[in-house]
Design a protein around this motif. Structure first.
Motif, PDB file in Angstrom:
ATOM      1  N   THR A  78       0.794  -0.728  -0.180  1.00 58.10           N
ATOM      2  CA  THR A  78       0.010  -0.529  -0.537  1.00 58.10           C
ATOM      3  C   THR A  78       1.511   1.333   0.362  1.00 58.10           C
ATOM      4  O   THR A  78       0.136   2.033  -0.044  1.00 58.10           O
ATOM      5  CB  THR A  78      -0.425  -0.025   0.935  1.00 58.10           C
ATOM      6  N   THR A  79       2.352   1.131   0.314  1.00 58.06           N
ATOM      7  CA  THR A  79       3.070   2.108   0.482  1.00 58.06           C
ATOM      8  C   THR A  79       3.479   3.050  -1.082  1.00 58.06           C
ATOM      9  O   THR A  79       2.860   4.450  -1.282  1.00 58.06           O
ATOM     10  CB  THR A  79       4.429   1.982   0.837  1.00 58.06           C
ATOM     11  N   ARG A  82       0.136   4.946  -1.723  1.00 58.61           N
ATOM     12  CA  ARG A  82       0.588   6.731  -1.105  1.00 58.61           C
ATOM     13  C   ARG A  82       1.246   7.167  -1.766  1.00 58.61           C
ATOM     14  O   ARG A  82       1.050   8.509  -1.667  1.00 58.61           O
ATOM     15  CB  ARG A  82       0.729   5.508   0.095  1.00 58.61           C
ATOM     16  N   VAL A  83       2.812   7.238  -2.463  1.00 59.55           N
ATOM     17  CA  VAL A  83       3.327   7.789  -2.741  1.00 59.55           C
ATOM     18  C   VAL A  83       3.307   8.290  -3.583  1.00 59.55           C
ATOM     19  O   VAL A  83       3.244   9.921  -4.026  1.00 59.55           O
ATOM     20  CB  VAL A  83       5.107   6.939  -3.171  1.00 59.55           C
ATOM     21  N   THR A 103      -5.740   7.613   2.155  1.00 59.84           N
ATOM     22  CA  THR A 103      -5.443   6.543   1.880  1.00 59.84           C
ATOM     23  C   THR A 103      -6.363   5.531   2.157  1.00 59.84           C
ATOM     24  O   THR A 103      -7.952   6.123   1.689  1.00 59.84           O
ATOM     25  CB  THR A 103      -4.227   6.006   3.460  1.00 59.84           C
TER      26      THR A 103
END
Ligand code: ASP
Ligand code: MG
Length: 414
Positions: A78-79, A82-83, A103
Motif C-alpha cells: 500500500t505504500t 501513498r507515494v 489512503t
C-alpha cells in the motif's frame, strides 16, 4: 455544496501506474486534473503506484522472506499508492489547485480480511465528500482499504481500477474515467496485432470476458463492480487524452458485432489426472480438495470411458496455484485410483468474445476451421454465451490470435 444552484458534474479520474510513472507524468496528470477542475467540474482522483513500484516491492519481499504474511505484504504494497497520491497533491498545489491525499482507509474503503485480495464490503466516503464540499480535490490511493479487523488490505493486482469504480458508485459520480497507457479497449492486443481496432463502446459482459481471458486493460473485479453498480467506465489514454472506449450496459437496440475481440492468456497450466476409475464421486473428491486449498480451477474436461473402466480428467489452474495443485492432486491420486498426474506448463488459452455470438450460429465452426488451417491442435474447449475459448500449445498462441482476428474481419476500421 450548500448555497450552490447549478448542478456540478462529478468525475472520478483514475490514473494507472504508467500515467504517474515519473515526475513529468505526475505533472501532466495534475495539469489535466486542474483543467477539469477549472471547467467547473468536481473531480475525485484515484492513483496507482508509480510505474512498476508494486512489482519491485513484491520482489523485495521475496528477497527478504519466503514466508511473507499477507498482513505485512499489504502494509508494504500500500505504500506505493501513498507515494503517488501525495506527489499528485503536491503537483496540484504547484498549479494553485487545493488537493488532499487520502489512503484507502481514510477514504472509507472497508474490506474483508482476505489479505492481498480483499473484497470491498462497504464505502463510507465522508471525508472525500467533505473535501469536495470544501472545494478541495481528493486524491485517493488506489488498490487499498481497511479491513473489519482494522488492518490495511489490498484489493488484488490492478485493484486501483476497483477503487475508482467503487468510489464512483458510492459518490454517484457522473463520469468514471480510467486513464491508462493505451487509448482504449482494442479488438486484440495492438502489440500483437498492429491492425487491431479500438472499440468505441463495449458491454460490461463482453468486457468481463475480455478481462477474464487475458485482456489487461481493466481489472476483472472492477468490471464486475461496475456492472453490479451500473457505473459506466470511460477507458482512455493519459498520453494522447483522446476519447477512448465506453464500457456500459448492453444496448439491446444496437446491432452487435458477432466477434468484438480476440484474446490470449498464458497465465494458466494444464493438469491431467490420468486413468481414474469412471465412477461417481471422483471429480467431486478432486475438485472439493482443490477448492479447499483455494486453487482457482478454470477449464475442466472429462470424458466417459467407452468401456466403463478408466478415464482422464484435465483441468487448468493459474501458474501461481500450480505448486499447491500438484501437491494436492498427487496426494489424492492413490485414493482416487488414478494412474498418474501429468502437468503441461506450455499451454495458452485463445478466446473470441462477442455479444452477437448469441444469435449467430457457425461461429464455433469458424474458430475451429481457422485453427485447423493453421494446423493448431485444440486440447480443450470451453464456452459461455458470448465467448469461445480453446486451449492450445503456447507457442502457437500469437499465430492463432492473428489468424482469428483476421478471419472475423477485425483487421482495420469497421
Ligand atoms: N499498483 C497495483 C498493481 O500494480 C494496483 C494497480 O495498479 O491498480 O497491481
Ligand atoms: Mg492497472
Amino acid at each position: 455544496m450548500p448555497g450552490s444552484v447549478a448542478a456540478v458534474a462529478l468525475t472520478v479520474q483514475k490514473f494507472g501506474g504508467t500515467s504517474v510513472a515519473d515526475s513529468e507524468r505526475i505533472r501532466a496528470v495534475a495539469d489535466h486534473v486542474a483543467r477539469a477542475r477549472r471547467s467547473g467540474d468536481d473531480v475525485v482522483v484515484v492513483v496507482s503506484a508509480m510505474g512498476k513500484t508494486t512489482d519491485s516491492l513484491i520482489r523485495l519481499a521475496e528477497d527478504v522472506s519466503s514466508v511473507r504474511p499477507g498482513r505485512e505484504l499489504d502494509m508494504l504494497l500500500t505504500t506505493g499508492e501513498r507515494v503517488s497520491c501525495a506527489l499528485v497533491c503536491m503537483a496540484l498545489a504547484e498549479l494553485g489547485v487545493a488537493a488532499a491525499s487520502f489512503t484507502g482507509s481514510q477514504a472509507g474503503i472497508l474490506t474483508d480480511t482476505d489479505h492481498t485480495k480483499a473484497k470491498i464490503l462497504e464505502i463510507r466516503p465522508d471525508r472525500v465528500r467533505q473535501a469536495l464540499a470544501e472545494g478541495v480535490v481528493p486524491v485517493v490511493a488506489g488498490f487499498q482499504g481497511v479491513s473489519t479487523a482494522r488492518d490495511v488490505t489490498t484489493l488484488g493486482r490492478g485493484g486501483s481500477d476497483t477503487t475508482a469504480v467503487a468510489l464512483a458508485a458510492a459518490l454517484g459520480a457522473d463520469h468514471c474515467e480510467i486513464y491508462t497507457d493505451v487509448s482504449g479497449v482494442f479488438s486484440a492486443d495492438p502489440r500483437l496485432v498492429p491492425s487491431a481496432r479500438r472499440l468505441r463502446k463495449i458491454s460490461f459482459e463482453e468486457m468481463l470476458e475480455i478481462a477474464a481471458t487475458g485482456g489487461k486493460v481493466l481489472a476483472l473485479r472492477s468490471v464486475e463492480y461496475a456492472r453490479n453498480h451500473h457505473v459506466t467506465i470511460h477507458v482512455r489514454s493519459s498520453f494522447t487524452w483522446e476519447p477512448g472506449t465506453i464500457v456500459t450496459a448492453e444496448d439491446p437496440m444496437l446491432e452487435q458485432a458477432v466477434v468484438s475481440a480476440v484474446t490470449s492468456d498464458i497465465s494458466e497450466v494444464k493438469l491431467t489426472v490420468a486413468g481414474v476409475p469412471d465412477r461417481p464421486g471422483v471429480a467431486a473428491a478432486l475438485f472439493r480438495g482443490l477448492a479447499e486449498r483455494n486453487v482457482n480451477v478454470d477449464m475442466i474436461v472429462q470424458n466417459t470411458s467407452l468401456d466403463g473402466s478408466a478415464t482422464d480428467i484435465s483441468f487448468t489452474v493459474p501458474k501461481s496455484d500450480l505448486a499447491v495443485a500438484i501437491e494436492l492432486t498427487e496426494e489424492l491420486a492413490p485414493d482416487l485410483g488414478a494412474k498418474s498426474v501429468l502437468v503441461d506448463e506450455t499451454v495458452a488459452q485463445v478466446s473470441i468474445i462477442g455479444a452477437g455470438m448469441k444469435t449467430h450460429p457457425g461461429v464455433t465452426a469458424t474458430m475451429f476451421e481457422v485453427l485447423a488451417k493453421e494446423e493448431i491442435n485444440i486440447e480443450m474447449i470451453s464456452t459461455s454465451p458470448i465467448r469461445l475459448s480453446c486451449v492450445i500449445e503456447a507457442a502457437a498462441a500469437d499465430r492463432a490470435v492473428r489468424a482469428l482476428h483476421s478471419a472475423f474481419n477485425l483487421d482495420g476500421e469497421p
